[in-house]
Design a protein around this motif. Structure first.
Motif, PDB file in Angstrom:
ATOM      1  N   TYR A   1     125.749 -80.066  56.766  1.00 57.61           N
ATOM      2  CA  TYR A   1     126.883 -79.180  56.466  1.00 57.61           C
ATOM      3  C   TYR A   1     127.258 -79.276  54.985  1.00 57.61           C
ATOM      4  O   TYR A   1     127.366 -80.373  54.420  1.00 57.61           O
ATOM      5  CB  TYR A   1     128.088 -79.536  57.328  1.00 57.61           C
TER       6      TYR A   1
ATOM      7  N   ILE B   1     119.263 -64.801  52.038  1.00 60.64           N
ATOM      8  CA  ILE B   1     119.524 -65.818  53.058  1.00 60.64           C
ATOM      9  C   ILE B   1     118.380 -66.836  53.103  1.00 60.64           C
ATOM     10  O   ILE B   1     118.602 -68.050  53.137  1.00 60.64           O
ATOM     11  CB  ILE B   1     119.716 -65.174  54.444  1.00 60.64           C
TER      12      ILE B   1
ATOM     13  N   PHE C   1     129.252 -66.351  48.705  1.00 61.33           N
ATOM     14  CA  PHE C   1     128.709 -66.246  50.061  1.00 61.33           C
ATOM     15  C   PHE C   1     129.858 -66.003  51.033  1.00 61.33           C
ATOM     16  O   PHE C   1     130.804 -66.779  51.101  1.00 61.33           O
ATOM     17  CB  PHE C   1     127.967 -67.528  50.428  1.00 61.33           C
TER      18      PHE C   1
ATOM     19  N   HIS D   1     130.222 -71.580  59.851  1.00 59.77           N
ATOM     20  CA  HIS D   1     130.159 -72.734  58.954  1.00 59.77           C
ATOM     21  C   HIS D   1     128.799 -72.736  58.272  1.00 59.77           C
ATOM     22  O   HIS D   1     127.785 -72.435  58.899  1.00 59.77           O
ATOM     23  CB  HIS D   1     130.381 -74.030  59.734  1.00 59.77           C
ATOM     24  N   PHE D   2     128.786 -73.099  57.004  1.00 62.44           N
ATOM     25  CA  PHE D   2     127.548 -73.037  56.228  1.00 62.44           C
ATOM     26  C   PHE D   2     126.721 -74.300  56.452  1.00 62.44           C
ATOM     27  O   PHE D   2     127.201 -75.418  56.279  1.00 62.44           O
ATOM     28  CB  PHE D   2     127.847 -72.873  54.738  1.00 62.44           C
ATOM     29  N   ASN D   3     125.459 -74.076  56.856  1.00 61.07           N
ATOM     30  CA  ASN D   3     124.518 -75.182  57.043  1.00 61.07           C
ATOM     31  C   ASN D   3     123.126 -74.651  56.700  1.00 61.07           C
ATOM     32  O   ASN D   3     122.535 -73.899  57.471  1.00 61.07           O
ATOM     33  CB  ASN D   3     124.551 -75.691  58.485  1.00 61.07           C
ATOM     34  N   PRO D   4     122.574 -75.024  55.536  1.00 53.99           N
ATOM     35  CA  PRO D   4     121.299 -74.466  55.096  1.00 53.99           C
ATOM     36  C   PRO D   4     120.108 -74.880  55.947  1.00 53.99           C
ATOM     37  O   PRO D   4     119.008 -74.348  55.766  1.00 53.99           O
ATOM     38  CB  PRO D   4     121.161 -74.995  53.663  1.00 53.99           C
TER      39      PRO D   4
ATOM     40  N   THR E   1     121.530 -69.884  58.155  1.00 54.42           N
ATOM     41  CA  THR E   1     122.464 -70.704  57.366  1.00 54.42           C
ATOM     42  C   THR E   1     123.914 -70.684  57.852  1.00 54.42           C
ATOM     43  O   THR E   1     124.743 -71.416  57.325  1.00 54.42           O
ATOM     44  CB  THR E   1     122.461 -70.316  55.861  1.00 54.42           C
ATOM     45  N   VAL E   2     124.238 -69.873  58.848  1.00 59.16           N
ATOM     46  CA  VAL E   2     125.611 -69.829  59.372  1.00 59.16           C
ATOM     47  C   VAL E   2     125.592 -70.303  60.818  1.00 59.16           C
ATOM     48  O   VAL E   2     124.904 -69.730  61.663  1.00 59.16           O
ATOM     49  CB  VAL E   2     126.214 -68.413  59.295  1.00 59.16           C
TER      50      VAL E   2
ATOM     51  N   LEU F   1     131.341 -66.121  54.456  1.00 58.49           N
ATOM     52  CA  LEU F   1     131.199 -66.707  55.784  1.00 58.49           C
ATOM     53  C   LEU F   1     131.946 -65.856  56.803  1.00 58.49           C
ATOM     54  O   LEU F   1     133.105 -65.488  56.576  1.00 58.49           O
ATOM     55  CB  LEU F   1     131.764 -68.122  55.810  1.00 58.49           C
TER      56      LEU F   1
ATOM     57  N   ASP G   1     129.426 -76.958  51.561  1.00 56.73           N
ATOM     58  CA  ASP G   1     130.296 -75.846  51.178  1.00 56.73           C
ATOM     59  C   ASP G   1     129.422 -74.635  50.892  1.00 56.73           C
ATOM     60  O   ASP G   1     128.349 -74.755  50.281  1.00 56.73           O
ATOM     61  CB  ASP G   1     131.117 -76.206  49.938  1.00 56.73           C
ATOM     62  N   ALA G   2     129.863 -73.478  51.307  1.00 52.81           N
ATOM     63  CA  ALA G   2     129.102 -72.253  51.067  1.00 52.81           C
ATOM     64  C   ALA G   2     129.019 -71.971  49.571  1.00 52.81           C
ATOM     65  O   ALA G   2     129.970 -72.238  48.826  1.00 52.81           O
ATOM     66  CB  ALA G   2     129.750 -71.086  51.792  1.00 52.81           C
TER      67      ALA G   2
END
Length: 271
Positions: free
Chosen positions: A167, A33, A174, A181-184, A189-190, A176, A169-170
């Protein structure tokens, strides 16, 4: 007998220390992660720096983004409508803005709970009746109040801007969680909040193109003002204080030299 037992215990303890000291450690497994986590994006705002000042046009655009996008889920319950005067709105405009909101009230005749149109002295109400309703509408999590969000998060403006524009794409493989929603740029990150901004989501009155980047900067600047509306006054006071102390230091040095100019120190001892 007790002495031999003590020596034995000491020997075992010493042997354990030696084994631990010379046994090679296992290479720690990297956290997958953390490997996906990204640093905050570089972004600059007009109010940053010792002489920085808020851009009123940007603050008004940011308020529009908050009002049309963020206010559907996030409260701003430490900010009063009347403080919008700092953004350049006049009294009539502030009254009109406040009137569009409903705030809790008590019916004077029945004593029952009711609502009324807000007035300038009221604060921005929550979009939900209570925390239970807020949690139920957002998958069990209560959206944070945004009044102090810029000050409450490490990275401040850069953190908010990065979240709003980060935002993605994962990555492949990964998983989810449901509703995630994936956000590094978000810790872990979630994030539960769906992507809030999209191009041309609002129409700026001054004609500024409403790109995701522009809206993210504008609403971040507005939230920075909400968290510290007296920032400019603090900076002016700080600069004035430093200037005063600098002048006082110069005058003190000049006075010191003038007062002691004719005074000679003691002669060295002759031996």
């Amino acid at each position: 007998m007790i002495r031999f037992v003590s020596f034995g215990v000491g020997a075992v303890f010493s042997l354990a220390l030696l084994v631990g000291a010379f046994t090679p450690r296992e290479t720690p497994q990297p956290d997958p992660i953390k490997a996906l986590q990204k640093e905050h994006k570089e972004v600059h705002f007009a109010h940053q720096g010792i002489f920085g000042q808020y851009d009123r046009a940007q603050l008004q655009r940011g308020f529009q983004v908050y009002k049309e996008v963020c206010a559907a889920c996030h409260s701003l319950n430490l900010v009063a409508f009347r403080t919008l005067e700092d953004l350049g709105y006049n009294e009539a405009e502030i009254k009109a803005i406040a009137k569009a909101y409903e705030v809790p009230a008590i019916d004077e005749k029945t004593g029952e709970d009711t609502t009324r149109p807000a007035i300038p002295s009221d604060k921005f109400p929550s979009p939900y009746a209570n925390s239970v309703a807020a949690s139920a509408a957002n998958g069990g999590k209560i959206p944070p109040d945004l009044s102090l969000i810029v000050k409450a998060r490490e990275g401040h403006e850069a953190y908010i801007y990065s979240i709003l524009t980060g935002y993605e794409d994962a990555p492949a493989g990964f998983q989810l969680p449901e509703g995630g929603h994936f956000n590094p740029y978000f810790p872990g990150t979630v994030i539960g909040m769906p992507k809030p901004l999209s191009d041309d989501q609002v129409t700026y009155e001054d004609g500024t193109p409403a790109t995701v980047d522009q809206m993210a900067k504008d609403v971040t600047a507005f939230l920075a003002w909400a968290a510290e509306p007296k920032l400019e006054n603090r900076k002016r006071a700080g600069v004035g204080t430093i200037a005063f102390l600098a002048i006082l230091l110069v005058l003190s040095v000049i006075s010191y030299k003038k007062i002691w100019a004719g005074v000679k120190g003691p002669k060295p001892h002759e031996g």
